[in-house]
Design an enzyme around this catalytic site. Structure first.
Site, PDB file in Angstrom:
ATOM      1  N   ASN A   1      49.194  64.222  31.607  1.00  0.00           N
ATOM      2  CA  ASN A   1      47.929  63.722  31.072  1.00  0.00           C
ATOM      3  C   ASN A   1      47.220  64.867  30.397  1.00  0.00           C
ATOM      4  O   ASN A   1      46.759  65.785  31.069  1.00  0.00           O
ATOM      5  CB  ASN A   1      47.081  63.161  32.212  1.00  0.00           C
ATOM      6  CG  ASN A   1      47.840  62.088  32.958  1.00  0.00           C
ATOM      7  OD1 ASN A   1      48.281  61.119  32.356  1.00  0.00           O
ATOM      8  ND2 ASN A   1      48.039  62.284  34.245  1.00  0.00           N
TER       9      ASN A   1
ATOM     10  N   SER B   1      53.856  70.040  44.524  1.00  0.00           N
ATOM     11  CA  SER B   1      53.779  70.098  43.064  1.00  0.00           C
ATOM     12  C   SER B   1      54.634  71.266  42.611  1.00  0.00           C
ATOM     13  O   SER B   1      54.218  72.422  42.709  1.00  0.00           O
ATOM     14  CB  SER B   1      52.321  70.307  42.646  1.00  0.00           C
ATOM     15  OG  SER B   1      51.551  69.233  43.147  1.00  0.00           O
ATOM     16  N   LEU B   2      55.824  70.968  42.157  1.00  0.00           N
ATOM     17  CA  LEU B   2      56.780  72.038  41.869  1.00  0.00           C
ATOM     18  C   LEU B   2      56.692  72.489  40.403  1.00  0.00           C
ATOM     19  O   LEU B   2      56.445  73.638  40.104  1.00  0.00           O
ATOM     20  CB  LEU B   2      58.196  71.560  42.213  1.00  0.00           C
ATOM     21  CG  LEU B   2      59.246  72.657  42.303  1.00  0.00           C
ATOM     22  CD1 LEU B   2      58.976  73.597  43.460  1.00  0.00           C
ATOM     23  CD2 LEU B   2      60.646  72.055  42.431  1.00  0.00           C
ATOM     24  N   HIS B   3      56.951  71.579  39.503  1.00  0.00           N
ATOM     25  CA  HIS B   3      56.828  71.796  38.049  1.00  0.00           C
ATOM     26  C   HIS B   3      57.815  72.790  37.433  1.00  0.00           C
ATOM     27  O   HIS B   3      58.019  72.759  36.223  1.00  0.00           O
ATOM     28  CB  HIS B   3      55.400  72.168  37.648  1.00  0.00           C
ATOM     29  CG  HIS B   3      54.385  71.150  38.080  1.00  0.00           C
ATOM     30  ND1 HIS B   3      54.527  69.804  37.822  1.00  0.00           N
ATOM     31  CD2 HIS B   3      53.219  71.258  38.763  1.00  0.00           C
ATOM     32  CE1 HIS B   3      53.496  69.152  38.324  1.00  0.00           C
ATOM     33  NE2 HIS B   3      52.692  70.005  38.909  1.00  0.00           N
TER      34      HIS B   3
ATOM     35  N   CYS C   1      45.861  76.351  38.442  1.00  0.00           N
ATOM     36  CA  CYS C   1      46.967  75.698  37.728  1.00  0.00           C
ATOM     37  C   CYS C   1      46.443  75.371  36.325  1.00  0.00           C
ATOM     38  O   CYS C   1      45.448  74.650  36.180  1.00  0.00           O
ATOM     39  CB  CYS C   1      47.381  74.420  38.438  1.00  0.00           C
ATOM     40  SG  CYS C   1      47.802  74.689  40.166  1.00  0.00           S
TER      41      CYS C   1
ATOM     42  N   CYS D   1      46.295  61.773  37.258  1.00  0.00           N
ATOM     43  CA  CYS D   1      46.551  63.095  37.855  1.00  0.00           C
ATOM     44  C   CYS D   1      46.037  64.193  36.960  1.00  0.00           C
ATOM     45  O   CYS D   1      46.325  64.225  35.771  1.00  0.00           O
ATOM     46  CB  CYS D   1      48.045  63.366  37.985  1.00  0.00           C
ATOM     47  SG  CYS D   1      48.876  62.425  39.203  1.00  0.00           S
TER      48      CYS D   1
ATOM     49  N   CYS E   1      45.684  71.704  34.797  1.00  0.00           N
ATOM     50  CA  CYS E   1      44.917  70.734  35.594  1.00  0.00           C
ATOM     51  C   CYS E   1      43.421  70.851  35.307  1.00  0.00           C
ATOM     52  O   CYS E   1      42.867  71.955  35.296  1.00  0.00           O
ATOM     53  CB  CYS E   1      45.180  70.982  37.075  1.00  0.00           C
ATOM     54  SG  CYS E   1      44.242  69.897  38.160  1.00  0.00           S
TER      55      CYS E   1
ATOM     56  N   CYS F   1      43.676  57.574  46.147  1.00  0.00           N
ATOM     57  CA  CYS F   1      43.896  58.986  45.846  1.00  0.00           C
ATOM     58  C   CYS F   1      42.590  59.694  46.172  1.00  0.00           C
ATOM     59  O   CYS F   1      41.565  59.420  45.545  1.00  0.00           O
ATOM     60  CB  CYS F   1      44.266  59.112  44.369  1.00  0.00           C
ATOM     61  SG  CYS F   1      44.413  60.810  43.824  1.00  0.00           S
TER      62      CYS F   1
ATOM     63  N   CYS G   1      38.204  73.344  42.868  1.00  0.00           N
ATOM     64  CA  CYS G   1      39.461  73.884  43.391  1.00  0.00           C
ATOM     65  C   CYS G   1      39.520  75.375  43.101  1.00  0.00           C
ATOM     66  O   CYS G   1      39.065  75.826  42.054  1.00  0.00           O
ATOM     67  CB  CYS G   1      40.649  73.186  42.729  1.00  0.00           C
ATOM     68  SG  CYS G   1      42.242  73.588  43.492  1.00  0.00           S
TER      69      CYS G   1
ATOM     70  N   GLY H   1      41.086  69.325  44.585  1.00  0.00           N
ATOM     71  CA  GLY H   1      41.206  70.318  45.648  1.00  0.00           C
ATOM     72  C   GLY H   1      42.607  70.493  46.190  1.00  0.00           C
ATOM     73  O   GLY H   1      43.516  69.727  45.881  1.00  0.00           O
ATOM     74  N   GLU H   2      42.757  71.530  46.995  1.00  0.00           N
ATOM     75  CA  GLU H   2      44.042  71.831  47.616  1.00  0.00           C
ATOM     76  C   GLU H   2      43.909  71.556  49.117  1.00  0.00           C
ATOM     77  O   GLU H   2      43.248  72.320  49.835  1.00  0.00           O
ATOM     78  CB  GLU H   2      44.412  73.296  47.328  1.00  0.00           C
ATOM     79  CG  GLU H   2      45.575  73.831  48.135  1.00  0.00           C
ATOM     80  CD  GLU H   2      46.819  72.946  48.123  1.00  0.00           C
ATOM     81  OE1 GLU H   2      47.270  72.511  47.045  1.00  0.00           O
ATOM     82  OE2 GLU H   2      47.342  72.666  49.215  1.00  0.00           O
TER      83      GLU H   2
ATOM     84  N   GLU I   1      35.626  63.037  43.122  1.00  0.00           N
ATOM     85  CA  GLU I   1      36.130  61.763  42.624  1.00  0.00           C
ATOM     86  C   GLU I   1      37.250  61.251  43.511  1.00  0.00           C
ATOM     87  O   GLU I   1      37.997  62.027  44.099  1.00  0.00           O
ATOM     88  CB  GLU I   1      36.628  61.940  41.187  1.00  0.00           C
ATOM     89  CG  GLU I   1      35.456  62.216  40.258  1.00  0.00           C
ATOM     90  CD  GLU I   1      35.854  62.588  38.836  1.00  0.00           C
ATOM     91  OE1 GLU I   1      35.051  62.335  37.934  1.00  0.00           O
ATOM     92  OE2 GLU I   1      36.945  63.140  38.622  1.00  0.00           O
TER      93      GLU I   1
ATOM     94  N   SER J   1      49.624  66.119  49.252  1.00  0.00           N
ATOM     95  CA  SER J   1      50.238  66.828  48.125  1.00  0.00           C
ATOM     96  C   SER J   1      49.662  68.234  48.025  1.00  0.00           C
ATOM     97  O   SER J   1      48.450  68.430  48.088  1.00  0.00           O
ATOM     98  CB  SER J   1      49.955  66.056  46.831  1.00  0.00           C
ATOM     99  OG  SER J   1      50.417  66.792  45.725  1.00  0.00           O
TER     100      SER J   1
HETATM  101  N1  SAH Z   1      46.312  70.530  44.928  1.00  0.00           N
HETATM  102  C1  SAH Z   1      47.230  69.489  45.232  1.00  0.00           C
HETATM  103  C2  SAH Z   1      46.685  68.095  45.003  1.00  0.00           C
HETATM  104  C3  SAH Z   1      45.979  67.804  43.690  1.00  0.00           C
HETATM  105  S1  SAH Z   1      46.884  67.634  42.207  1.00  0.00           S
HETATM  106  C4  SAH Z   1      48.522  69.689  44.465  1.00  0.00           C
HETATM  107  O1  SAH Z   1      48.561  70.541  43.600  1.00  0.00           O
HETATM  108  O2  SAH Z   1      49.507  69.011  44.759  1.00  0.00           O
HETATM  109  C5  SAH Z   1      47.782  66.167  42.245  1.00  0.00           C
HETATM  110  C6  SAH Z   1      49.003  66.182  41.325  1.00  0.00           C
HETATM  111  O3  SAH Z   1      48.647  66.074  39.936  1.00  0.00           O
HETATM  112  C7  SAH Z   1      49.792  67.465  41.447  1.00  0.00           C
HETATM  113  O4  SAH Z   1      51.160  67.188  41.523  1.00  0.00           O
HETATM  114  C8  SAH Z   1      49.467  68.168  40.144  1.00  0.00           C
HETATM  115  O5  SAH Z   1      50.463  69.080  39.810  1.00  0.00           O
HETATM  116  C9  SAH Z   1      49.389  67.016  39.199  1.00  0.00           C
HETATM  117  N2  SAH Z   1      48.672  67.319  37.948  1.00  0.00           N
HETATM  118  C10 SAH Z   1      47.681  68.192  37.762  1.00  0.00           C
HETATM  119  N3  SAH Z   1      47.268  68.180  36.469  1.00  0.00           N
HETATM  120  C11 SAH Z   1      48.025  67.258  35.838  1.00  0.00           C
HETATM  121  C12 SAH Z   1      48.049  66.752  34.515  1.00  0.00           C
HETATM  122  N4  SAH Z   1      47.203  67.195  33.608  1.00  0.00           N
HETATM  123  N5  SAH Z   1      48.960  65.789  34.218  1.00  0.00           N
HETATM  124  C13 SAH Z   1      49.788  65.308  35.164  1.00  0.00           C
HETATM  125  N6  SAH Z   1      49.799  65.732  36.446  1.00  0.00           N
HETATM  126  C14 SAH Z   1      48.923  66.700  36.778  1.00  0.00           C
END
Ligand code: SAH
Length: 346
Positions: free
Chosen positions: A295, A219-221, A117, A338, A120, A106, A113, A164-165, A93, A196
């Protein structure tokens, strides 16, 4: 039967050599290369300044594995989600996100992937394969066309935040970016591209050494190891210290500050100590923070934190002079936001 080769796997030099070996001029290679990339031809028959005989010869030897926009959904907020069918019928997508002044593509870098995580949706799909450079490039071309059609201007930005990463498909992603930024491709500025990643230290250092010109988002979180590992198992392999070391190296080499993407979840990272840890982390490398709205993907394990918790983060960051933006999600009604990309059509 000999399998035909994907013509876009050839470099310009290889294409020129191919024409020489078939008794033609090297220049023919340049012409075909232009059709394949900057003109994004879908078939050899589109190549109108190439003779019929040459086109037939190309057809016999090669294929153009062009992507197909299989389904397009438009959100109430103007976001467009494309289901992209690849030549082997796998689907990824990609999303067009409009704002008043610009449009952002995007794009996906892998089918599925391999990372887990657990917030996701894409992580629920196993990794099936890497995308080729031309498959990444084609997503950008398709979204550029949609941008011109629906928003009357060309595509302005690209983020590698689809499925994907990207750093686990390093060579193909970098080749795609080369073509996107090259005058022989789309001629877009690398400054408008953001990759990213979950943060793979070795690959971040390699990118820094190659002096790439695009931006880096991580993507730190969480800036606390046990908390981050719970959400992103990759953190067990390379922890926050190792990540920081790579990010400092990146800044030293590129002089471009990093963007941290960060979701605040209820009961997971919504306390003052979490915000303080983020502030401490941010002080160690030039950066800014994007707080992204969560989300929901299904089972309710993760919930968006309260507005008070978000305000607490903003206050902690701003009072330490760290730039913070709150990112509203877009295209939620069509599962285009996202973390919602999971080949689900509604
Ligand atoms: N693998 C890469 C790129 C894809 S994810 C990465 O991890 O950065 C793109 C962004 O969406 C990342 O910052 C990820 O942490 C965030 N993301 C993933 N699932 C999400 C969700 N359910 N709600 C909000 N952001 C999310």
């Amino acid at each position: 039967m000999i399998e035909k080769r994907d013509i876009r796997a050839l470099t310009k030099e290889e294409l020129r050599a191919f024409f020489v070996s078939s008794g033609d001029k090297p220049f023919r290679g340049n012409q075909v290369y232009e059709w394949l990339w900057s003109k994004a031809a879908h078939s050899f028959d589109d190549m109108t300044n190439i003779s019929k005989e040459t086109r037939a010869m190309l057809e016999e030897n090669f294929v153009i594995n062009h992507i197909k926009v299989d389904q397009m959904q438009r959100s109430m907020d103007g976001t467009i989600k494309n289901a992209i069918k690849l030549h082997d019928n796998l689907v990824v997508e990609s999303v067009l996100i409009p704002t008043d002044t610009r449009t952002t593509a995007c794009v996906s870098s892998q089918v599925g992937c391999s990372l887990d995580c657990n917030f996701c949706a894409t992580a629920r799909l196993k990794r099936m394969r890497n995308l080729n450079p031309d498959e990444i490039y084609d997503q950008v071309v398709a979204i550029d066309q949609q941008s011109r059609l629906y928003h009357n201007h060309k595509l302005s930005n690209i983020v590698f935040m689809g499925m994907g990463e990207p750093l686990l498909n390093y060579n193909n992603v970098l080749k795609a970016i080369d073509m996107i930024t090259s005058d022989e491709g789309l001629g877009m500025s690398a400054k408008r591209i953001t990759l990213s990643t979950v943060g793979i230290p070795k690959m971040i250092k390699r990118m820094a050494d190659e002096e790439v010109k695009f931006n880096l988002a991580v993507s730190l979180h969480s800036a606390i190891d046990v908390v981050r590992t719970r959400m992103m198992p990759i953190n067990e392999k390379s922890n926050l210290d190792e990540l920081l070391d790579a990010l400092q190296y990146w800044y030293l080499k590129t002089k471009r500050r990093i963007t941290f993407e960060y979701v605040v979840w209820k009961d997971i990272n919504d306390q003052q100590k979490d915000a303080n840890a983020l502030v401490d982390y941010c002080k160690k490398v030039p950066c800014k923070v994007n707080l992204i709205e969560y989300n929901a993907i299904d089972d309710g394990e993760f919930q968006q934190a309260s507005p008070e918790a978000i305000a607490m983060y903003v206050k902690a960051l701003e009072s330490n002079n760290i730039v913070v933006n709150i990112r509203r999600s877009r295209g939620k009604d069509i599962d285009a936001a996202c973390g919602q990309l999971a080949n689900k059509t509604t």
